[in-house]
Design a protein around this motif. Sequence first.
Motif, short mmCIF file in Angstrom:
data_model
loop_
_atom_site.label_atom_id
_atom_site.label_comp_id
_atom_site.label_asym_id
_atom_site.label_seq_id
_atom_site.Cartn_x
_atom_site.Cartn_y
_atom_site.Cartn_z
N ASN A 19 -5.45 4.10 -2.23
CA ASN A 19 -6.77 4.46 -1.70
C ASN A 19 -7.53 5.44 -2.57
O ASN A 19 -8.75 5.43 -2.58
CB ASN A 19 -6.64 5.10 -0.33
CG ASN A 19 -6.41 4.08 0.74
OD1 ASN A 19 -5.39 3.39 0.70
ND2 ASN A 19 -7.36 3.93 1.63
N MET A 57 -3.75 -6.32 7.54
CA MET A 57 -2.89 -5.17 7.28
C MET A 57 -1.63 -5.31 8.14
O MET A 57 -1.37 -6.39 8.66
CB MET A 57 -3.66 -3.87 7.56
CG MET A 57 -5.11 -3.92 7.08
SD MET A 57 -5.93 -2.34 6.79
CE MET A 57 -5.94 -1.63 8.39
N SER A 58 -0.87 -4.21 8.30
CA SER A 58 0.42 -4.30 8.99
C SER A 58 0.35 -5.01 10.34
O SER A 58 1.21 -5.81 10.68
CB SER A 58 0.99 -2.91 9.22
OG SER A 58 1.43 -2.38 7.99
N ILE A 117 -12.15 -4.34 6.14
CA ILE A 117 -11.30 -3.67 7.12
C ILE A 117 -12.00 -3.85 8.46
O ILE A 117 -13.03 -3.23 8.71
CB ILE A 117 -11.18 -2.16 6.83
CG1 ILE A 117 -10.79 -1.92 5.37
CG2 ILE A 117 -10.19 -1.50 7.78
CD1 ILE A 117 -10.93 -0.46 4.93
N ARG A 129 -2.98 -6.53 2.67
CA ARG A 129 -2.69 -5.15 2.24
C ARG A 129 -1.81 -4.48 3.29
O ARG A 129 -2.27 -4.18 4.37
CB ARG A 129 -3.99 -4.37 2.06
CG ARG A 129 -5.04 -5.06 1.21
CD ARG A 129 -6.33 -4.23 1.16
NE ARG A 129 -6.81 -3.87 2.48
CZ ARG A 129 -7.69 -4.58 3.19
NH1 ARG A 129 -8.21 -5.69 2.71
NH2 ARG A 129 -8.07 -4.16 4.39
N ILE A 130 -0.55 -4.26 2.95
CA ILE A 130 0.38 -3.77 3.95
C ILE A 130 1.02 -2.46 3.53
O ILE A 130 1.59 -2.34 2.44
CB ILE A 130 1.46 -4.83 4.24
CG1 ILE A 130 0.78 -6.13 4.70
CG2 ILE A 130 2.43 -4.32 5.29
CD1 ILE A 130 1.72 -7.22 5.07
N GLY A 131 0.88 -1.46 4.40
CA GLY A 131 1.53 -0.16 4.17
C GLY A 131 2.64 0.05 5.18
O GLY A 131 3.81 -0.28 4.94
N THR A 132 2.26 0.56 6.34
CA THR A 132 3.20 0.98 7.39
C THR A 132 4.40 0.05 7.59
O THR A 132 5.54 0.49 7.55
CB THR A 132 2.43 1.10 8.73
OG1 THR A 132 1.20 1.78 8.48
CG2 THR A 132 3.24 1.89 9.74
N MET A 151 -13.53 -8.23 0.41
CA MET A 151 -12.50 -7.45 1.09
C MET A 151 -13.12 -6.86 2.35
O MET A 151 -14.32 -6.55 2.36
CB MET A 151 -12.03 -6.35 0.15
CG MET A 151 -11.03 -5.39 0.70
SD MET A 151 -11.76 -3.93 1.49
CE MET A 151 -10.50 -2.72 1.18
N ILE A 211 -8.10 0.14 -3.22
CA ILE A 211 -8.55 -0.37 -1.92
C ILE A 211 -9.31 0.69 -1.13
O ILE A 211 -9.66 0.48 0.01
CB ILE A 211 -7.36 -0.91 -1.08
CG1 ILE A 211 -6.33 0.20 -0.82
CG2 ILE A 211 -6.70 -2.09 -1.79
CD1 ILE A 211 -5.26 -0.21 0.19
N VAL A 255 0.84 -1.20 0.00
CA VAL A 255 0.00 0.00 0.00
C VAL A 255 0.87 1.25 0.00
O VAL A 255 1.65 1.49 0.92
CB VAL A 255 -0.95 -0.01 1.21
CG1 VAL A 255 -1.81 1.25 1.23
CG2 VAL A 255 -1.85 -1.25 1.18
N LYS A 279 -0.23 4.57 -0.51
CA LYS A 279 -0.86 5.88 -0.29
C LYS A 279 0.06 6.74 0.56
O LYS A 279 0.70 6.24 1.50
CB LYS A 279 -2.22 5.70 0.38
CG LYS A 279 -2.16 5.07 1.76
CD LYS A 279 -3.47 5.28 2.51
CE LYS A 279 -3.39 4.68 3.90
NZ LYS A 279 -4.10 3.43 4.07
C1 LIG Z 1 -3.85 2.16 4.43
C2 LIG Z 1 -4.58 0.92 4.19
C3 LIG Z 1 -3.96 -0.34 4.37
C4 LIG Z 1 -2.56 -0.49 4.92
O1 LIG Z 1 -2.58 -0.26 6.30
P1 LIG Z 1 -1.26 -0.38 7.18
O2 LIG Z 1 -1.77 -0.47 8.57
O3 LIG Z 1 -0.45 0.84 6.91
O4 LIG Z 1 -0.55 -1.61 6.76
C5 LIG Z 1 -4.69 -1.47 4.06
N1 LIG Z 1 -5.96 -1.39 3.60
C6 LIG Z 1 -6.58 -0.22 3.42
C7 LIG Z 1 -7.97 -0.21 2.91
C8 LIG Z 1 -5.92 0.96 3.72
O5 LIG Z 1 -6.56 2.13 3.56
#
Ligand SMILES: *Cc1c(COP(=O)(O)O)cnc(C)c1O
Length: 216
Positions: A53, A190-191, A160, A206-209, A158, A77, A30, A32
Amino acid sequence: MSGLETIRTLIRTACKKAARDVSSVTLVAVTKNRSEEEISGLLDQGVRVFGENRVQEAQTHWQNKRPRYPDLQLHLIGPLQTNKVKDAVALFDVIETVDRIELVDALVKECQKQNKFPRFFIQINIGEEPQKSGIAITDLPTLLAHTRTAGLKVEGLMCIPPADGPPALYFALLKKLANRYDLPHTSMGMSSDFVKAITLGASHIRIGTALFETQS
Ligand SMILES: *Cc1c(COP(=O)(O)O)cnc(C)c1O
């Protein structure tokens, strides 16, 4: 170790424990709010599947990178407004956030117009939180039926999960729903909770941080 290396190791371990093939889990990186340098760093390390996003930010990040990276896979996402459907269909390979009949109709129309057919997941508001996007579980059968008549092929679900509280119940519920409706994919984790999501059958995490943190 880079964040990516750490995550890849954790994915391998989680798959082994769950007796799953590593290839059955797709890491969606991810990006963003990330800089060009951070994105290039991941591309240099071989990452090709990315999540964004917002349509406009995704265009800025990715529009000009296709020629150099023809195997890019871009996932939307974040919530999709109908006035952004045209740009979204043009840019994304997977749209994970289909959540209403009006959007299905707009997507079908636009796909035909562009003769471009991304893959689709339905976003479920798994914790039934008023402020979250996604469709209510009780409305899923109706939406799925509509996608079938409209000719939009849905491949997965999907979610959250709520921020407060353990995500495992929600992951298990999403997987159960996917099984019930014969959908092969689940995008969850996620993270902070992707290991759990893999254990509970996630096909996409889905991994960002965590990707951008370096461990010693
Ligand atoms: C930002 C985001 C992520 C990633 O989240 P992290 O906690 O940074 O890994 C995953 N899914 C969605 C829908 C997001 O908006």
